[in-house]
Motif scaffolding. Sequence first.
Motif, PDB file in Angstrom:
ATOM      1  N   ARG A   1       7.802 -11.633 108.494  1.00 23.43           N
ATOM      2  CA  ARG A   1       8.584 -10.785 107.593  1.00 23.43           C
ATOM      3  C   ARG A   1       7.677  -9.635 107.141  1.00 23.43           C
ATOM      4  O   ARG A   1       6.548  -9.876 106.701  1.00 23.43           O
ATOM      5  CB  ARG A   1       9.046 -11.588 106.369  1.00 23.43           C
ATOM      6  CG  ARG A   1       9.865 -12.828 106.691  1.00 23.43           C
ATOM      7  CD  ARG A   1      11.235 -12.476 107.206  1.00 23.43           C
ATOM      8  NE  ARG A   1      12.064 -13.656 107.430  1.00 23.43           N
ATOM      9  CZ  ARG A   1      13.187 -13.636 108.120  1.00 23.43           C
ATOM     10  NH1 ARG A   1      13.620 -12.511 108.647  1.00 23.43           N
ATOM     11  NH2 ARG A   1      13.890 -14.744 108.288  1.00 23.43           N
TER      12      ARG A   1
ATOM     13  N   GLY B   1       2.695  -3.848 106.946  1.00 26.00           N
ATOM     14  CA  GLY B   1       3.701  -4.188 105.945  1.00 26.00           C
ATOM     15  C   GLY B   1       3.940  -5.678 105.801  1.00 26.00           C
ATOM     16  O   GLY B   1       4.995  -6.122 105.320  1.00 26.00           O
TER      17      GLY B   1
ATOM     18  N   ASN C   1       7.562  -5.200 105.689  1.00 23.56           N
ATOM     19  CA  ASN C   1       8.289  -4.065 105.124  1.00 23.56           C
ATOM     20  C   ASN C   1       7.376  -2.838 105.149  1.00 23.56           C
ATOM     21  O   ASN C   1       6.274  -2.874 104.612  1.00 23.56           O
ATOM     22  CB  ASN C   1       8.716  -4.389 103.681  1.00 23.56           C
ATOM     23  CG  ASN C   1       9.523  -3.257 103.087  1.00 23.56           C
ATOM     24  OD1 ASN C   1      10.293  -2.592 103.786  1.00 23.56           O
ATOM     25  ND2 ASN C   1       9.330  -3.015 101.794  1.00 23.56           N
TER      26      ASN C   1
END
Length: 366
Positions: A363, A318, A365
């Motif tokens: 970062r 992700g 997701n």
Amino acid sequence: MKLGIVGLPNVGKSTLFNSLTKAGALAANYPFATIDPNVGVVSVPDDRIKKLGELYQTKKVTPATIEFVDIAGLVKGASKGEGLGNQFLANIREVDAIVHVVRCFEDSNIVHVDGNIDPARDIETINLELIFSDLEILERRMAKTAKQAKMDKAVAKEYELLEALKAHLEAGNMAKTFEVAEDEDLRNYFKGYNLLTAKPTIYAANVAEDDLRDDGASNDNVRAVKELATKEGSEVFVICAQIEQEMAELDDDEKAMFLEDLGLSESGLDKLVRASYKLLNLMSFLTAGEDECRAWTIKVGTKAPQAAGKIHTDFERGFIKAEVVNYKDLLELGSLAAAREKGLVGIEGKDYVVQDGDVILFRFNV
């Protein structure tokens, strides 16, 4: 990273293993004091995460680790089962690189299996056993594919590689000096054989304390080891296993003083880590926070998503971006926010190649 420590009996192999891992393997003055491979996990010395840990007042500092396997003393005929041969040759196949301890010191109290000190002969003894073991692997594969090679072009291609490789080894050469053609299939075949003589090697020239001050420069035995290593593209570092054993009992401050008294800037473990990272083309990136500061070992040239995958597969799957700052800038400015203000935090995407000493916040997701 897994390193196998090999060498003839009584060269200082288990003494070195003990001092590196403090695992207390039985070190005795007779062949085969090591019967099962001893395994020890060692923290990679790294001041960077210690300093980041102090900055963040972190709960946990986790260094990168190296797994050492102390593989029993090999002798002539090990590939034919002499001594405790076959079992140990199988143990070496599992490691990423070989640390070959070579005796470069004289000591009448410690017997040498061949009666005198001769590093070139000792290296050849071990290398020949590795070559013989590899030849067995190749011959078994050739016996399996010989019939099919007459009818199948792809198998015939592999069989040609096996023949060339066998001839190379029979001439007394190591597989690591064999040039595989620029062909993906051939390279995959070669890799799949997992040959012992194709493994990267680091020679540990084990010297007496007096030879440490000039890093073995005046020791003829060390010179002989370096010449051999240069020919096969291997690394060499000079070490005194006895001194390392004495240092293993000291805390960090005492160790620093001990090294200073000897006129040395780094320990044998530091040298070995540097040599193995260089040989295996490795480096570390760092993650830092209040919960944990940690070093992660990756190959040089790894891109950000794959580096993220070292932490967790979800991070790679992700991946969105990476916030990257050099550890020196972070330590100097005292916080990620201050580094951001100075414009020293890069926002990097999927093509960013991670650099040694990068402190990264991923970062993602999923």
